[in-house]
Write a protein that holds these residues in place. Structure first.
Motif, PDB file in Angstrom:
ATOM      1  N   ARG A  15       0.911  -1.044  -0.132  1.00  0.00           N
ATOM      2  CA  ARG A  15      -0.065   0.115  -0.103  1.00  0.00           C
ATOM      3  C   ARG A  15       0.963   1.179  -0.019  1.00  0.00           C
ATOM      4  O   ARG A  15       1.921   1.328   0.612  1.00  0.00           O
ATOM      5  CB  ARG A  15      -0.859  -0.093   1.220  1.00  0.00           C
ATOM      6  N   PRO A  16       0.528   2.280  -0.871  1.00  0.00           N
ATOM      7  CA  PRO A  16      -0.821   2.280  -1.495  1.00  0.00           C
ATOM      8  C   PRO A  16      -0.765   1.983  -2.719  1.00  0.00           C
ATOM      9  O   PRO A  16      -1.771   2.406  -3.698  1.00  0.00           O
ATOM     10  CB  PRO A  16      -1.179   4.053  -1.129  1.00  0.00           C
ATOM     11  N   THR A  18      -1.211  -0.768  -4.025  1.00  0.00           N
ATOM     12  CA  THR A  18      -2.138  -1.820  -4.053  1.00  0.00           C
ATOM     13  C   THR A  18      -3.756  -1.246  -3.603  1.00  0.00           C
ATOM     14  O   THR A  18      -4.529  -2.194  -3.686  1.00  0.00           O
ATOM     15  CB  THR A  18      -1.866  -3.126  -3.346  1.00  0.00           C
ATOM     16  N   ASP A  19      -3.701  -0.071  -3.592  1.00  0.00           N
ATOM     17  CA  ASP A  19      -4.990   0.387  -3.045  1.00  0.00           C
ATOM     18  C   ASP A  19      -6.169   0.218  -4.213  1.00  0.00           C
ATOM     19  O   ASP A  19      -7.338  -0.026  -4.068  1.00  0.00           O
ATOM     20  CB  ASP A  19      -5.180   2.029  -2.818  1.00  0.00           C
ATOM     21  N   HIS A  20      -5.756   0.286  -5.490  1.00  0.00           N
ATOM     22  CA  HIS A  20      -6.523   0.152  -6.661  1.00  0.00           C
ATOM     23  C   HIS A  20      -5.963  -0.833  -7.701  1.00  0.00           C
ATOM     24  O   HIS A  20      -6.685  -0.897  -8.551  1.00  0.00           O
ATOM     25  CB  HIS A  20      -6.718   1.536  -7.218  1.00  0.00           C
ATOM     26  N   THR A  21      -4.724  -1.308  -7.594  1.00  0.00           N
ATOM     27  CA  THR A  21      -4.484  -2.406  -8.655  1.00  0.00           C
ATOM     28  C   THR A  21      -3.713  -3.575  -7.707  1.00  0.00           C
ATOM     29  O   THR A  21      -2.939  -3.680  -6.563  1.00  0.00           O
ATOM     30  CB  THR A  21      -3.232  -1.600  -8.986  1.00  0.00           C
ATOM     31  N   TRP A  55      -8.858  -9.834  -3.746  1.00  0.00           N
ATOM     32  CA  TRP A  55      -8.724  -8.417  -3.620  1.00  0.00           C
ATOM     33  C   TRP A  55      -8.870  -7.817  -4.766  1.00  0.00           C
ATOM     34  O   TRP A  55      -7.916  -8.309  -5.896  1.00  0.00           O
ATOM     35  CB  TRP A  55      -7.367  -8.044  -2.824  1.00  0.00           C
ATOM     36  N   LEU A  56      -9.693  -6.982  -5.245  1.00  0.00           N
ATOM     37  CA  LEU A  56      -9.773  -6.237  -6.524  1.00  0.00           C
ATOM     38  C   LEU A  56     -10.088  -7.252  -7.431  1.00  0.00           C
ATOM     39  O   LEU A  56      -9.340  -6.929  -8.551  1.00  0.00           O
ATOM     40  CB  LEU A  56      -8.756  -5.097  -6.581  1.00  0.00           C
ATOM     41  N   ARG A  59     -10.480  -6.558 -11.503  1.00  0.00           N
ATOM     42  CA  ARG A  59      -9.492  -5.877 -12.403  1.00  0.00           C
ATOM     43  C   ARG A  59      -8.616  -6.901 -13.086  1.00  0.00           C
ATOM     44  O   ARG A  59      -8.053  -6.568 -14.071  1.00  0.00           O
ATOM     45  CB  ARG A  59      -8.434  -5.200 -11.051  1.00  0.00           C
ATOM     46  N   GLU A  62     -10.424  -7.390 -16.482  1.00  0.00           N
ATOM     47  CA  GLU A  62     -10.396  -5.988 -17.084  1.00  0.00           C
ATOM     48  C   GLU A  62      -9.024  -5.858 -17.884  1.00  0.00           C
ATOM     49  O   GLU A  62      -8.894  -5.368 -18.947  1.00  0.00           O
ATOM     50  CB  GLU A  62     -10.447  -4.952 -16.155  1.00  0.00           C
TER      51      GLU A  62
END
Length: 235
Positions: A15-16, A18-21, A55-56, A59, A62
């Motif tokens: 993190r950060p 991996t907050d969105h990836t 987690w996520l 993605r 996508e």
């Protein structure tokens, strides 16, 4: 031959970033970590790859799609909001992997190891690729004998690379080996693979090889940055 890529971790130490990836989708050398594995598996002739996710999870399809860009067929094994650990994740993916031996690779490593060096039929329940101990794991994980046998303990211990070939039978006794540990009562069960490997080692059922080339466990933002810089220089 089929393969499993472990990609369900929470990536908390990253993190950060991996907050969105998810960590296996972080880029090094111009492409996601997991893409390096997919290229190697496709070159080996692997036809189907199972990617376990948590987690996520959305993605992954996508970014990777159905795998056709590598000539592969990708399956996604979603484990829920809480990852099932390596043993539980492998157990959960078995219906997609089938009965034949399969390759399993950690999605958060990078290596120049040639997957063609893996046996299509391990002599026992598992064949592991070991590496020289990195700074962050100085005492190693398993011992490797001159005969190629891997044991839990020995004079010289090496680090497990996160690359191996497995038979489904390794998981047959998971309840006897791990039963009672928190998570095993859940459905699907959550447990680590290492105790099963150690039990198999005690029976002489695990072989291995030592890879003396390049290998990185991308466990921190600093290691990710260093690897990306190294690979970018080589492009």
């Amino acid at each position: 031959m089929k393969a499993l890529i472990f990609a369900a971790g929470l990536g908390e130490r990253m993190r950060p970033l991996t907050d969105h990836t998810p960590k296996p989708l972080l880029a090094v050398g111009g492409k996601p970590l997991i893409a390096w594995h997919l290229e190697k598996l496709a070159a080996l002739g692997v036809s189907e790859v199972v990617v376990n996710t948590s987690w996520l999870a959305d993605r992954f399809p996508e970014v990777l799609g159905d795998g056709s860009q590598w000539g592969l067929k990708l399956h996604y094994s979603y484990e829920g909001a809480t990852p099932l650990e390596t043993g539980g994740g492998m157990h959960h993916a078995l219906p997609l992997l089938g009965d034949a031996p399969f390759i399993a690779v950690n999605g958060d490593i990078w290596t120049d190891f040639d997957f063609a060096g893996l046996p299509a039929e391990p002599a026992g329940s598992a064949h592991l690729v070991l590496v020289n101990n990195p700074v962050h794991n100085p005492h190693g994980d398993f011992a490797l004998a001159g005969t190629g046998r891997v044991d839990s303990d020995g004079k010289a211990k090496f680090t497990f690379s996160g690359i191996g070939v497995y038979r489904a039978r390794l998981l047959d006794t998971w309840r006897e080996v791990i039963g009672g540990v928190a998570g095993t009562e859940a459905e699907p069960p959550r447990f680590k693979l290492a105790p099963l490997l150690r039990a198999a080692m005690a029976l002489g059922e695990v072989s291995g090889t030592l890879h003396a080339g390049r290998w990185t466990d991308v466990g921190t933002p600093q290691r990710l940055k260093a690897l990306d810089q190294e690979l970018s220089r080589l492009r």
